[in-house]
Design a protein around this motif. Structure first.
Motif, mmCIF file in Angstrom:
data_model
loop_
_atom_site.group_PDB
_atom_site.id
_atom_site.type_symbol
_atom_site.label_atom_id
_atom_site.label_comp_id
_atom_site.label_asym_id
_atom_site.label_seq_id
_atom_site.Cartn_x
_atom_site.Cartn_y
_atom_site.Cartn_z
ATOM 1 N N PRO A 131 -19.902 10.249 10.477
ATOM 2 C CA PRO A 131 -19.976 9.130 11.433
ATOM 3 C C PRO A 131 -18.699 8.999 12.248
ATOM 4 C CG PRO A 131 -19.453 8.296 9.264
ATOM 5 C CD PRO A 131 -19.693 9.775 9.101
ATOM 6 N N ARG A 132 -18.857 8.419 13.436
ATOM 7 C CA ARG A 132 -17.721 8.060 14.272
ATOM 8 C C ARG A 132 -17.692 6.543 14.408
ATOM 9 N NH1 ARG A 132 -19.114 11.554 19.458
ATOM 10 N NH2 ARG A 132 -21.229 11.297 18.656
ATOM 11 N N MET A 133 -16.503 5.970 14.283
ATOM 12 C CA MET A 133 -16.393 4.515 14.362
ATOM 13 C C MET A 133 -15.687 4.113 15.648
ATOM 14 S SD MET A 133 -15.295 1.659 11.551
ATOM 15 C CE MET A 133 -13.754 2.416 11.059
ATOM 16 N N VAL A 134 -16.338 3.231 16.408
ATOM 17 C CA VAL A 134 -15.779 2.674 17.639
ATOM 18 C C VAL A 134 -15.381 1.229 17.373
ATOM 19 C CG1 VAL A 134 -16.230 2.098 20.048
ATOM 20 C CG2 VAL A 134 -17.252 4.164 19.056
ATOM 21 N N PHE A 135 -14.143 0.897 17.702
ATOM 22 C CA PHE A 135 -13.642 -0.460 17.494
ATOM 23 C C PHE A 135 -13.246 -1.040 18.842
ATOM 24 C CE2 PHE A 135 -10.927 -3.934 16.407
ATOM 25 C CZ PHE A 135 -11.262 -4.330 15.115
ATOM 26 N N VAL A 136 -13.837 -2.183 19.209
ATOM 27 C CA VAL A 136 -13.473 -2.853 20.454
ATOM 28 C C VAL A 136 -12.562 -4.028 20.146
ATOM 29 C CG1 VAL A 136 -15.469 -2.136 21.811
ATOM 30 C CG2 VAL A 136 -15.642 -4.166 20.377
ATOM 31 N N VAL A 191 -20.328 0.881 15.484
ATOM 32 C CA VAL A 191 -19.625 0.048 16.461
ATOM 33 C C VAL A 191 -19.255 -1.265 15.792
ATOM 34 C CG1 VAL A 191 -19.729 -1.094 18.708
ATOM 35 C CG2 VAL A 191 -20.943 1.075 18.344
ATOM 36 N N THR A 192 -17.986 -1.590 15.826
ATOM 37 C CA THR A 192 -17.544 -2.878 15.314
ATOM 38 C C THR A 192 -16.360 -3.347 16.150
ATOM 39 O OG1 THR A 192 -16.983 -4.120 13.299
ATOM 40 C CG2 THR A 192 -15.946 -1.955 13.572
ATOM 41 N N GLY A 193 -15.745 -4.422 15.746
ATOM 42 C CA GLY A 193 -14.624 -4.955 16.508
ATOM 43 C C GLY A 193 -14.658 -6.462 16.546
ATOM 44 N N VAL A 194 -13.729 -7.041 17.266
ATOM 45 C CA VAL A 194 -13.598 -8.494 17.301
ATOM 46 C C VAL A 194 -14.738 -9.124 18.095
ATOM 47 C CG1 VAL A 194 -11.095 -8.418 17.035
ATOM 48 C CG2 VAL A 194 -12.091 -8.411 19.331
ATOM 49 N N SER A 195 -15.121 -10.305 17.694
ATOM 50 C CA SER A 195 -16.132 -11.056 18.439
ATOM 51 C C SER A 195 -15.607 -11.355 19.839
ATOM 52 C CB SER A 195 -16.457 -12.361 17.709
ATOM 53 O OG SER A 195 -16.964 -12.099 16.421
ATOM 54 N N GLY A 196 -16.428 -11.098 20.850
ATOM 55 C CA GLY A 196 -15.997 -11.275 22.228
ATOM 56 C C GLY A 196 -15.327 -10.046 22.806
ATOM 57 N N GLY A 197 -15.209 -8.975 21.991
ATOM 58 C CA GLY A 197 -14.543 -7.767 22.457
ATOM 59 C C GLY A 197 -15.393 -6.867 23.313
ATOM 60 N N GLY A 198 -16.727 -7.000 23.218
ATOM 61 C CA GLY A 198 -17.605 -6.175 24.041
ATOM 62 C C GLY A 198 -18.558 -5.301 23.272
ATOM 63 N N LEU A 223 -9.682 -9.755 8.625
ATOM 64 C CA LEU A 223 -10.837 -9.134 7.992
ATOM 65 C C LEU A 223 -11.049 -7.699 8.461
ATOM 66 C CD1 LEU A 223 -13.348 -9.786 6.149
ATOM 67 C CD2 LEU A 223 -14.553 -10.346 8.257
ATOM 68 N N LEU A 224 -10.740 -7.444 9.735
ATOM 69 C CA LEU A 224 -11.053 -6.150 10.347
ATOM 70 C C LEU A 224 -9.842 -5.224 10.491
ATOM 71 C CD1 LEU A 224 -13.438 -7.348 13.208
ATOM 72 C CD2 LEU A 224 -14.083 -6.189 11.088
ATOM 73 N N GLN A 225 -8.713 -5.613 9.953
ATOM 74 C CA GLN A 225 -7.484 -4.857 10.177
ATOM 75 C C GLN A 225 -7.613 -3.397 9.740
ATOM 76 O OE1 GLN A 225 -3.975 -6.589 8.443
ATOM 77 N NE2 GLN A 225 -2.684 -4.830 8.924
ATOM 78 N N GLU A 226 -8.125 -3.154 8.546
ATOM 79 C CA GLU A 226 -8.215 -1.784 8.042
ATOM 80 C C GLU A 226 -9.217 -0.972 8.842
ATOM 81 O OE1 GLU A 226 -8.717 0.684 3.825
ATOM 82 O OE2 GLU A 226 -9.018 -1.497 3.871
ATOM 83 N N ALA A 227 -10.333 -1.590 9.230
ATOM 84 C CA ALA A 227 -11.321 -0.882 10.045
ATOM 85 C C ALA A 227 -10.716 -0.476 11.381
ATOM 86 C CB ALA A 227 -12.552 -1.761 10.257
ATOM 87 N N ARG A 228 -9.917 -1.360 11.967
ATOM 88 C CA ARG A 228 -9.263 -1.046 13.242
ATOM 89 C C ARG A 228 -8.334 0.146 13.086
ATOM 90 N NH1 ARG A 228 -4.862 -1.924 16.604
ATOM 91 N NH2 ARG A 228 -5.340 -2.765 18.691
ATOM 92 N N GLU A 229 -7.575 0.172 12.003
ATOM 93 C CA GLU A 229 -6.615 1.254 11.791
ATOM 94 C C GLU A 229 -7.298 2.599 11.598
ATOM 95 O OE1 GLU A 229 -4.493 -0.182 8.423
ATOM 96 O OE2 GLU A 229 -3.194 -1.537 9.589
ATOM 97 N N GLN A 230 -8.508 2.604 11.070
ATOM 98 C CA GLN A 230 -9.191 3.854 10.758
ATOM 99 C C GLN A 230 -10.250 4.248 11.790
ATOM 100 O OE1 GLN A 230 -10.466 4.250 6.693
ATOM 101 N NE2 GLN A 230 -8.650 3.237 5.872
ATOM 102 N N ALA A 231 -10.360 3.489 12.863
ATOM 103 C CA ALA A 231 -11.375 3.791 13.876
ATOM 104 C C ALA A 231 -11.084 5.125 14.566
ATOM 105 C CB ALA A 231 -11.432 2.674 14.904
ATOM 106 N N ASP A 232 -12.149 5.836 14.903
ATOM 107 C CA ASP A 232 -12.016 7.080 15.666
ATOM 108 C C ASP A 232 -11.741 6.792 17.131
ATOM 109 O OD1 ASP A 232 -12.889 9.157 13.567
ATOM 110 O OD2 ASP A 232 -14.516 7.702 13.510
ATOM 111 N N VAL A 233 -12.324 5.708 17.624
ATOM 112 C CA VAL A 233 -12.147 5.311 19.023
ATOM 113 C C VAL A 233 -11.761 3.842 19.052
ATOM 114 C CG1 VAL A 233 -13.216 5.104 21.294
ATOM 115 C CG2 VAL A 233 -13.890 6.975 19.779
#
Length: 298
Positions: free
Chosen positions: A97-102, A20-27, A138-148
């Motif tokens: 693994p599955r990656m969730v991006f908020v 689980v990752t994503g922007v701060s304040g995203g949830g 910083l998180l742009q590539e992770a966002r693009e490759q997220a499963d959710v």
């Protein structure tokens, strides 16, 4: 002399890993609590450098940590810009693994930080918006490759928790899960939608005085919407399309589909259509559930 077969390599795919990752304040914290609710062992604020070690510990623990979620954010001193590379290393080791991006709109994030009177972890001496922009880069590539990808701009805590629990509840994890999400176009498109359906071609119950204050989840409104010319054909056509494409998405490793159904305000037509479409998809043996993003906003 009878040769003995070499023992089979350990199957690490049996360990259910969620990142689980994503922007701060995203949830992220809400997602973490929701995963705990459905039986995951959750490790919060894990340094990225320890991802592989934590995965191996979860694998070694077997039943005690068969379902493990690891929450990462930029406040970790060991966070680097290569989270996708770390996920690739996990897959090379045999994990799946599955990656969730908020995520959320900048304006929403600013309101959230201001409401709790906190600065952004990457803000430094600049403005809130500067910290948000730095984190997005910083998180742009992770966002693009997220499963959710879940946009929480228009979700309250209970709605976000419900979506996570629906997605990650203890069921057959190999079957694709379909969220049929109603929304109002006047509040913006859901950026995490895989398909967007427009129900505005149907007459609006808002202009029927006895239906105006009711919603598409109620029988009278649902009957009115589905009784309009073309409504049932609309639902049936998309149900067949989704059912036909789901096996292909599964073969490509996609486990979640979000079907967004929109009308003007997200109260009548889209809600009724979303409920009916989810029902028909379940009849086709797909794991489908309706969610209503904007219901109650008016």
């Amino acid at each position: 002399m009878v040769s003995e077969e070499a023992p089979a390599a350990p199957d690490r795919t049996e360990t259910d890993l969620v990142i689980v990752t994503g922007v701060s304040g995203g949830g992220r914290s809400t997602v973490a609590r929701a995963l705990e609710n459905v039986g995951y062992y959750v490790v919060d604020n894990l340094p990225q450098a320890l991802l592989l070690d934590m995965a191996e510990l979860a694998f070694a623990a077997r039943g005690a940590a068969r379902r493990t979620a690891m929450v990462l954010d930029v406040r970790s001193h060991a966070f680097s810009t290569d989270l996708p590379g770390a996920v690739k290393s996990l897959r090379e080791r045999g994990f799946n693994p599955r990656m969730v991006f908020v995520d959320a709109d900048d304006e929403v994030l600013i309101r959230r930080f201001e409401s709790v009177r906190r600065s952004h972890p990457l803000q430094g001496g600049g403005r809130l918006s500067d910290g948000i922009a730095a984190e997005r880069k910083l998180l742009q590539e992770a966002r693009e490759q997220a499963d959710v990808l879940i946009d929480t701009s228009h979700l309250n805590v209970n709605q976000l928790r419900g979506r996570i629990e629906e997605m990650f509840g203890e069921e057959d994890t190999t079957q694709i899960r379909v969220t049929v999400l109603s929304f109002g176009f006047k509040y913006g498109l859901p950026p995490d939608a895989d398909f967007v359906l427009d129900a505005r071609f149907l007459p609006n119950p808002y202009w029927v005085p006895e239906l105006r204050e009711h919603t598409g989840r109620e029988t009278d409104v649902s009957r009115y919407v589905l009784g309009q010319r073309g409504a049932v054909t609309f639902v049936e056509t998309y149900a067949r399309l989704i059912n036909a494409t789901a096996p292909g998405f599964e073969r490509e490793g996609k486990r979640y589909l979000t079907i967004a159904v929109g009308c003007t305000g997200g109260k009548h037509r889209s809600v009724a259509i979303a409920e009916e479409l989810a029902r028909r998809l379940r009849e086709m043996r797909l794991a489908a559930a309706p969610q209503h993003r904007d219901l109650g906003r008016e």
